[in-house]
Design a protein around this motif. Structure first.
Motif, PDB file in Angstrom:
ATOM      1  N   GLY A  68      25.736  78.976  53.587  1.00 27.07           N
ATOM      2  CA  GLY A  68      26.561  79.897  52.998  1.00 27.07           C
ATOM      3  C   GLY A  68      25.992  79.734  51.438  1.00 27.07           C
ATOM      4  O   GLY A  68      25.257  78.964  51.101  1.00 27.07           O
ATOM      5  N   GLY A  69      26.528  80.605  50.504  1.00 24.70           N
ATOM      6  CA  GLY A  69      26.094  80.442  49.082  1.00 24.70           C
ATOM      7  C   GLY A  69      26.726  81.564  48.407  1.00 24.70           C
ATOM      8  O   GLY A  69      27.248  82.547  48.895  1.00 24.70           O
ATOM      9  N   ALA A  70      26.751  81.390  47.037  1.00 27.30           N
ATOM     10  CA  ALA A  70      27.139  82.505  46.155  1.00 27.30           C
ATOM     11  C   ALA A  70      26.305  83.421  45.834  1.00 27.30           C
ATOM     12  O   ALA A  70      25.175  82.989  45.893  1.00 27.30           O
ATOM     13  N   ARG A  71      26.453  84.579  46.384  1.00 26.00           N
ATOM     14  CA  ARG A  71      25.272  85.716  46.260  1.00 26.00           C
ATOM     15  C   ARG A  71      25.080  86.004  44.737  1.00 26.00           C
ATOM     16  O   ARG A  71      23.720  86.177  44.359  1.00 26.00           O
ATOM     17  N   LEU A  72      25.819  85.325  44.031  1.00 27.07           N
ATOM     18  CA  LEU A  72      25.484  85.281  42.546  1.00 27.07           C
ATOM     19  C   LEU A  72      24.676  84.221  42.484  1.00 27.07           C
ATOM     20  O   LEU A  72      24.976  83.048  42.136  1.00 27.07           O
ATOM     21  N   MET A  73      23.227  84.473  42.005  1.00 28.14           N
ATOM     22  CA  MET A  73      22.442  83.300  42.280  1.00 28.14           C
ATOM     23  C   MET A  73      21.432  83.122  41.374  1.00 28.14           C
ATOM     24  O   MET A  73      20.929  84.183  40.874  1.00 28.14           O
ATOM     25  N   SER A  74      20.876  82.087  40.742  1.00 26.62           N
ATOM     26  CA  SER A  74      20.201  82.016  39.651  1.00 26.62           C
ATOM     27  C   SER A  74      18.550  81.775  40.383  1.00 26.62           C
ATOM     28  O   SER A  74      18.636  81.301  41.429  1.00 26.62           O
ATOM     29  N   PHE A  95      17.796  86.406  54.425  1.00 23.42           N
ATOM     30  CA  PHE A  95      19.307  86.605  54.212  1.00 23.42           C
ATOM     31  C   PHE A  95      19.883  87.394  55.037  1.00 23.42           C
ATOM     32  O   PHE A  95      19.264  88.421  55.640  1.00 23.42           O
ATOM     33  N   ASN A  99      25.244  87.870  52.761  1.00 17.91           N
ATOM     34  CA  ASN A  99      24.791  86.952  51.908  1.00 17.91           C
ATOM     35  C   ASN A  99      24.625  85.610  52.039  1.00 17.91           C
ATOM     36  O   ASN A  99      24.915  84.595  51.391  1.00 17.91           O
ATOM     37  N   ASN A 100      24.522  85.250  53.563  1.00 20.77           N
ATOM     38  CA  ASN A 100      24.152  83.899  53.872  1.00 20.77           C
ATOM     39  C   ASN A 100      22.715  83.777  53.891  1.00 20.77           C
ATOM     40  O   ASN A 100      21.917  84.647  53.897  1.00 20.77           O
ATOM     41  N   ASN A 141      30.591  84.187  55.072  1.00 20.34           N
ATOM     42  CA  ASN A 141      30.770  84.454  53.733  1.00 20.34           C
ATOM     43  C   ASN A 141      31.640  85.707  53.280  1.00 20.34           C
ATOM     44  O   ASN A 141      31.594  86.684  54.329  1.00 20.34           O
ATOM     45  N   HIS A 144      31.009  90.794  48.571  1.00 19.23           N
ATOM     46  CA  HIS A 144      31.962  91.177  47.463  1.00 19.23           C
ATOM     47  C   HIS A 144      31.077  92.033  46.471  1.00 19.23           C
ATOM     48  O   HIS A 144      29.944  92.421  46.692  1.00 19.23           O
ATOM     49  N   THR A 145      31.633  92.052  45.227  1.00 23.36           N
ATOM     50  CA  THR A 145      30.935  92.934  44.442  1.00 23.36           C
ATOM     51  C   THR A 145      30.941  92.520  42.934  1.00 23.36           C
ATOM     52  O   THR A 145      30.689  91.351  42.887  1.00 23.36           O
ATOM     53  N   SER A 159      33.380  87.099  41.850  1.00 21.11           N
ATOM     54  CA  SER A 159      32.952  85.818  41.942  1.00 21.11           C
ATOM     55  C   SER A 159      34.068  84.651  42.206  1.00 21.11           C
ATOM     56  O   SER A 159      33.946  83.938  42.679  1.00 21.11           O
TER      57      SER A 159
END
Ligand code: SRM
Ligand code: SRM
Ligand code: SRM
Ligand code: SRM
Ligand code: SF4
Ligand code: SF4
Ligand code: SF4
Ligand code: SF4
Ligand code: SF4
Ligand code: SF4
Ligand code: SF4
Ligand code: SF4
Lengths: 381, 437, 381, 437
Positions: A68-74, A95, A99-100, A141, A144-145, A159
């Motif tokens: 898993g991970g935050a899809r808001l990703m650096s 992916f 969003n995994n 996961n 989301h938006t 987030s």
């Protein structure tokens, strides 16, 4: 900073411009084992939460480690992902639609080493970077938006509530104890970007106050006819105001008819709805997408409003936790949350989830509302 | 020594789930560290300002982003979502914060080489923050300034041979499930079809000519792993016509407990011994399965291909060989007329390059929608307004019971004059000869 | 003929006028055994088609002999019924909610003699007067409406099609071989007097031609605004015509929008719809009223049009016969026709009943139509 | 020597089912025979003319009856449906052909004395033709001439102590199932309640004060033998709150085959040996039954009282003792807005004379409908237009999940200002301090 030109020439935009080339072709990105066995997979098995093996006719075994991970990703994180993929997967990864991140390897050993590695990686402040899990009859996961991170119409953040919720549901991301898949989704306004309208559990941002009218600027900032046309309930009418002597064209809103959809604001920035007390979250439940056993179902509104209590949205996470536990306890194997609620009856659902039933939950939007009322003498006390 | 105090966001660094706050902070640090090495084309402290704006939203309980107006790249009507901060003085790094949608590859497979190149480009010309991926499926690059849009696009196309995705009233970026690349349930090659149609319809994708947005999604089977039936104006969902293939030995192995039901998906709890009657046969929605002694028998003619039995016993049951897909139309989110799931239009169609049969259906649907659809009216809304029959006429598909869950329960049939013997023109005086006033 | 006054005085209508006295009180009409055991019945049994026994706590046994009949009934026939009731039931009888006649007796012997007597009675031309049956898992009397016998808006007759249909279904009136009750109803126009909208099989009269406009008389015969208001599809607009020099107010109908409901005609006799070719019958199926097992269901349109082929409506009766036989063959015990159709799927229903599926059967009336389309990949080929 | 040639109708004299043609012919003959004995107040050959008109309709495929306009008896707005023949010269006997609706007694029980009196009266003052009964439940007397209406009414009230039924925009004649008079399933006395309310609301029944027609029907249990749930604006359907009473010996007798399932209703076919699992337990919609060894166990809390198990084993299972009724509202035929079944408003209410609690609900519903309803708008249509919540407010009934089959799937909640913290009045300039334009 010095401007670095790509070669683009503003005076001659068409100069060796490349367009309409589309995405890169999928097979450029396939790992060898996929190229070789594509369309020839025989079966799969989930070896442990987050670890799958797919076996091909050729006998090849493809091991997938999902994390898993935050899809808001650096990009820093993406580069780290690349390092991992280079180390274990000769530079391939993918992916998922939720969003995994999936790392694909061709042996059990590699999979084990990879998993160990992934589990070990944490952010400075201590949260996991790549928790392995999200498979089978568990909670994967959250799709989301944008929320307050990027959009202009949100009634809640995305987030933040997602992080808060996944922290609470973490054990179920890493295990497979539930009766079936349980999909959680979030959308930050009624536009519902994503599939919250058919998720087992959905977190949805809503406004509850009609738009403010920035009369003085409205005509300058908006196409008044478009704003009027945008309203699904015809609550907006043209009108005039006096501002400092000047008569200005503007609109008037019949607040009683407003359903707080925000369409007017999308068309006209001089009609903002956002409000600290007014905005918050609706909880929906019982939707599904797959055609397995029962047809796809829409999510139903089960909690009409919860406040935006940043940064952790405790009211929201606790309602969700309660629903998950009640479902885990009450549903039969293979039964999706919505199938369970329908089997026991929604009257029981509210009871076992300890949720109050309020008038807001009765449909009164247009004709089809009738079909959601109870047209039988069958009910439970 | 962060640029902004973010006490509430800091709180979100705790807890086991990956913290986007920690991640953005690490990006902020990385950029500071690279000052001098990288000649950032948008402010270095852009990530700091992202956290600053977000913290402010947490405080105010409201977003601080405003409408983007029309920004984009020359000749395209989509691919960029304009955004501006409503507190630009406080947060100059994100005064402009336009997102760029990059059309993701099929199945979301990547090479690290590709991703690294994209990261370098986005480090140089953007915030360094992304969404992997957006809900529609795009790579979403989150935040850059207006002057960088053309520059980024030029680099993207020239250096990476990669195009933008869709936004606005056009074809949106199609997306697909992993399908045959790794899944034994796939009834057709989702990636091949998704790619072929994406390329075929590049013009529709980049240049808004539709009444509203239009979405394609491709699911290899009725499990719908890309949720096409709920989220696309046109869903292409794999199915088959012939019999489910049965391996009776494997059936016995499931019954005997040597094989884990549902490929181990339920291993996290002790559900007791596998019971094929309770877990498969009784749950079959069409009730078309039974045990013949110790053999499993399926009356395939009555099977509705729901996937349940196959999902539970993947090593014993396999999808049929006469494969194709079903096309469902009109799915959308609730705004404005209520949500719609896709409605079945084409029960079965073969999937064979160059997919002409499929394109024909698509184009007939588009012609009708562009002809009849109002501004900002999704296909599903038009079908509701005009009636499903009209769609059938437009696509020249014969009505069949498969199109409905049940026939109409109201008798308010709109007869056409040519269907009624003698037509509609009548002489009332003729009538009055037999019926006095 | 000499006018016989009742005592009513037209000049003084109120003179010893009696009003608002309502119906006679039910218990005046109860047989002794009912008075005694009311509310204390223990159980019942259907001894043979048309013959029921109800047993009370007191041990009393109440035998019911049910017989069918045309609800369109002459007083001569009613008097004959009274003779029978006097002979066997000390002057008591009742009618059922489906227009059958029930004679109640207190012993098996009386019931047997009564039944024999009833079965023996025939009309001059040979049809039964009092066929015994209509109980249990069979087909009971058809509830129907007026048709050409009395109403002004019918699109078909009532008593004729009912007679023709019951002749064809007669064996099932006298037996109990079906999986469950099968209720047949008829209504002669879209007003649907009765419960055709939720019957296992329904015969429904429909018009298919828009109203004729009797321009010359319309304004004299009708309240034009009421006619306009009556139209559910807003197909009627005010208009003017020249008749012999004179300009007359009248209406115009947008035929394309007409759904042939006849509401305008109910409001305005100068807008007749009736037509020999245009009018005919719609067949509906799958409705139910009871809450047994499944909730009540609406009937669905399964045949869009059959002609008014008097006096026997052969197309209608043969479609009905086909449906009954397919149902008898395919349904499970206790399964109502609609439950059966849903279990096998409507696509199979049309196949086994050998009915063509035409575009008319797809709902396109208002918003809820959407919910009748197929929103799943699940279907049968 | 019939008055009119009726070749088509004559055809309907054949076949086993009772022929209404033969019956009308017998009435025609009987009247002729009685000339001199009975001083018929409407033409003797009225039945012949009925056959004549009907034959003509069979020939033309169209009705020959026209609107009745406003005919009736003084002071009443209903009870008579006016009709005229559109071929009066050809058929003088039925030139006028008004029907009279006579309010049937509860349970449609009669004494021959009563029926004979009614027949005599209708022979004298009417066509001698009836409907036993009309769809609403009335005794329908088919056809008389205008001058006879008051005469008939005077005789009916004076000689028979009997009133008319309803028509027009008023309360229609209530009707009931046989209930406790002969049925072991009855949860309340349908006839008593039906009679009490009919008497209480005589004014509403005879004098139109409503927006449209309004119907009551009374079913003693969920089997709905008077189809109330489908045909009445307000349905009163018996139910119970406590446990189904089980007689285990009788259960055993059913299993053993000594007792016939469903009281013999399926005796016409050999369905094989009774199987309690297949025929009862598996069909229970709430799945709340099971066998405990050889004892039947019901989890009554989960029972939805569908009646199935009781219907199948009436000697083993009996309705509970804590009895009352459910009130459902809004049922109607499709015209105009589509058919409606009754929607559950009151899940459970006790049935105790003088029924004040029930009357209170009725009157609150009427007040709301008369206040809000448009002309010719049925209660069900108003509920649809205004929303179910409004009905709950008007009746002061608290919303509960029993009111819905499922909660709403759209989030378009119409919040009231008083429900929202801080209300709706806001100062846009305050807002603009934090959000620039
Ligand atoms: C990887 C992914 C496809 C992709 O292209 O990325 C995928 C992969 C698989 N799905 Fe899925 N599904 C994926 C999203 C979905 C979605 C879409 C969504 O949730 O947004 C659905 C529809 C969910 C819904 O109904 O609401 C979905 C409904 C299913 C089902 C039906 C489950 C059900 O009980 O209804 C199956 C069958 C099963 O699980 O046995 C399935 C089965 C599978 C299998 C077993 C197929 C196979 O043989 O490989 C794959 C592994 C299952 C697992 O994760 O346990 N997949 N699957 C997606 C993983 C998302 C994630 O990261 O967790
Ligand atoms: C970025 C994304 C959400 C995300 O964070 O993932 C998104 C973001 C927006 N969506 Fe969406 N939609 C996104 C996927 C969806 C989906 C899901 C999907 O495509 O599978 C839906 C539901 C499916 C559908 O199309 O119905 C969706 C339904 C909407 C709607 C409602 C449309 C409708 O007809 O119901 C709107 C409103 C509108 O079009 O004005 C909307 C409008 C918007 C706008 C453009 C808001 C606006 O009015 O300007 C958002 C811009 C946000 C921003 O600042 O970036 N978005 N939107 C998704 C696109 C990313 C990508 O390209 O991958
Ligand atoms: C006499 C009558 C009531 C009355 O006040 O007149 C009546 C009487 C009984 N009904 Fe009924 N029902 C009567 C009309 C109805 C109706 C109304 C209608 O058809 O218009 C229904 C609803 C039909 C529907 O669902 O569409 C009706 C649905 C039932 C049911 C539920 C059957 C089902 O499978 O859904 C039962 C239970 C059963 O049959 O075991 C039932 C059971 C019974 C029982 C067994 C009740 C009892 O214990 O006495 C009675 C004898 C049954 C029989 O006829 O086999 N009665 N019953 C009506 C006889 C009509 C006729 O002449 O045939
Ligand atoms: C006589 C009867 C049919 C029969 O032969 O049994 C009947 C006859 C008429 N009905 Fe009806 N309705 C009769 C029971 C019903 C029922 C059934 C019921 O009451 O249980 C219904 C369906 C339930 C309902 O009320 O929705 C019914 C729904 C209608 C409608 C549609 C109303 C609606 O809102 O959907 C109309 C149209 C109207 O009101 O203008 C209508 C209108 C009429 C009119 C008055 C036609 C008209 O517009 O003038 C018919 C007069 C026929 C005549 O010449 O005698 N009749 N009507 C029934 C009354 C007999 C009695 O009192 O016992
Ligand atoms: S759901 Fe609403 S707020 Fe969230 S991204 Fe979509 S449009 Fe923006
Ligand atoms: S929020 Fe929606 S309903 Fe309210 S005024 Fe704006 S557009 Fe209309
Ligand atoms: S949709 Fe079907 S084919 Fe595609 S990944 Fe899911 S299970 Fe496999
Ligand atoms: S796929 Fe579904 S419908 Fe077909 S046999 Fe398997 S379980 Fe039954
Ligand atoms: S159904 Fe129509 S035609 Fe028949 S009686 Fe009722 S209103 Fe008249
Ligand atoms: S028949 Fe009905 S739809 Fe047609 S014009 Fe008359 S009222 Fe309107
Ligand atoms: S409704 Fe119930 S109580 Fe009334 S007769 Fe029918 S079964 Fe008996
Ligand atoms: S009444 Fe119906 S729900 Fe209740 S136990 Fe019997 S069968 Fe089940």
């Amino acid at each position: 900073m010095a401007f670095i030109s790509s070669g683009y020439d503003p005076k001659d935009p068409m100069k060796n411009r490349i367009t309409d080339i589309g995405p890169r072709k999928f097979d450029e990105f396939y790992p060898e084992i996929v190229k070789k066995n594509k369309g020839k997979w025989l079966y799969h098995e989930i070896l442990e939460p987050g670890v799958l093996v797919h076996v091909a006719e050729s006998g090849d075994e493809l091991y997938t480690v999902r994390c898993g991970g935050a899809r808001l990703m650096s990009i820093s994180l993406i580069r780290e992902i690349c390092d991992i993929a280079d180390k274990y997967c000769d530079g391939h990864l993918r992916f998922t639609t939720r969003n995994n991140i999936e790392f694909l390897v061709d042996s059990k050993e590699k999979a084990a080493a990879l998993k160990k590695d992934l589990e070990g990686r944490k952010f400075a402040a201590g949260s996991h970077k790549f928790p392995v899990g999200g498979t089978g009859a568990g909670i994967t996961n959250i799709v989301h938006t944008q929320g307050w991170m990027h959009c202009h119409t949100p009634a809640t953040d995305a987030s933040g509530p997602v992080k808060a919720t996944m922290d609470v549901l973490f054990e179920d991301f890493k295990s497979m104890r539930l009766p079936a898949h349980l999909r959680v989704s979030l959308a930050c306004c009624l536009n519902m970007c994503g599939a919250v309208h058919c998720s087992d559990i959905a977190i949805l941002g809503i406004h509850r106050k009609p738009p403010m009218l920035d009369h003085e600027y409205l005509d300058k900032m908006c196409e008044i006819p478009l704003a009027i046309a945008a309203c699904p309930t015809a609550a907006i009418k043209p009108s005039k105001v006096e501002v400092g002597g000047a008569k200005l064209n503007t609109v008037a809103v019949n607040n009683e008819r407003c359903m707080f959809c925000g369409n007017c604001y999308t068309m006209c920035p001089a009609m903002p709805l956002a409000d600290k007390e007014g905005d918050g979250i609706v909880i929906m439940a019982g939707g599904k997408v797959s055609n397995r056993i029962s047809a796809p179902k829409f999510s139903k509104v089960v909690v009409a409003f919860l406040p935006n209590n940043a940064p952790r949205w405790p009211e929201t996470t606790s309602v969700i936790k309660r629903m998950v536990e009640a479902y885990a306890k009450g549903a039969k194997k293979y039964e999706r949350l919505g199938e369970w609620a329908e089997r026991i009856g929604w009257e029981r659902f509210f009871e076992v989830c300890e949720l109050p039933f309020t008038h807001h939950l009765i449909d009164d939007f247009r004709d089809p509302a009738y079909y959601t009322w109870r047209q039988t003498t069958q009910f439970k006390f | 020594m962060a640029k902004h105090e973010t006490p509430m966001l800091d709180q979100l660094e705790s807890g086991p789930w990956p913290s986007f706050v920690s991640d953005i902070k690490q990006e902020a640090a990385s950029r500071k560290a690279k000052v001098g090495k990288v000649d950032f084309q948008v402010p270095v402290d852009c990530p700091d300002d992202i956290l600053g704006v977000l913290e402010l939203s947490y405080k105010h309980g409201r977003t601080h982003w405003k409408h983007g107006g029309i920004v984009g790249v020359f000749g395209y009507g989509g691919g960029v979502i304009g955004r501006y901060c409503d507190q630009p003085e406080k947060f100059p790094g994100v005064a402009h914060f336009h997102t760029i949608r990059v059309n993701q590859p099929g199945g979301k497979f990547y090479t690290t080489e590709y991703l690294r190149a994209l990261c370098d480009l986005w480090e140089l010309r953007g915030s360094g923050i992304t969404n992997m991926h957006g809900s529609t499926g795009d790579i979403v690059l989150l935040g850059t300034h207006t002057p960088q849009l053309e520059e980024f696009f030029f680099d993207l196309t020239h250096k990476m041979n990669q195009d933008l995705g869709g936004s606005g009233s056009n074809l949106r970026t199609p997306s697909d499930c992993i399908g045959q690349a790794r899944c034994e349930y796939a009834c057709y090659d989702t990636q091949a079809l998704c790619y072929a149609l994406t390329m075929e319809y590049q013009d529709e994708l980049h240049r808004p000519a539709f009444p509203y947005k239009f979405k394609f999604k491709f699911d290899g089977c009725p499990n719908c792993c890309v949720a096409s039936i709920a989220r696309s104006d046109m869903s292409f969902i794999g199915t088959w016509k012939d019999d489910i293939k049965i391996n009776q030995e494997a059936v016995a192995a499931y019954i005997g407990g040597e094989l884990k039901p549902n490929a181990g998906a339920h291993a996290g709890r002790n559900w007791g011994k596998f019971d094929i009657a309770k877990e498969v046969i009784d749950l079959c929605p069409s009730g078309c399965m039974k045990m013949d002694g110790n053999k499993l028998a399926i009356n395939n003619r009555e099977c509705t291909r729901c996937m349940h039995c196959i999902n539970v016993m993947p090593r014993a049951l396999r999808i049929g060989d006469d494969r194709g897909l079903s096309i469902l139309v009109g799915a959308k989110a609730p705004i404005l007329d209520g949500a719609q799931m896709g409605s079945l239009l084409v029960p079965f169609i073969k999937v064979e390059e160059p997919y002409d049969e499929i394109k024909e259906v698509i184009e007939k649907v588009w012609d009708w929608w562009m002809e009849e659809g109002k501004n900002r009216e999704r296909l599903g809304e038009l079908i509701k307004r005009a009636g499903f029959q009209k769609l059938l006429e437009a696509t020249e598909i014969a009505p069949m019971p498969q199109h409905v869950k049940e026939p109409r329960s109201n008798p308010y049939i709109f007869w056409k004059e040519e269907e009624v013997e003698g037509g509609w023109n009548r002489d009332v005086n003729e009538f009055r000869k037999h019926h006095q006033r």
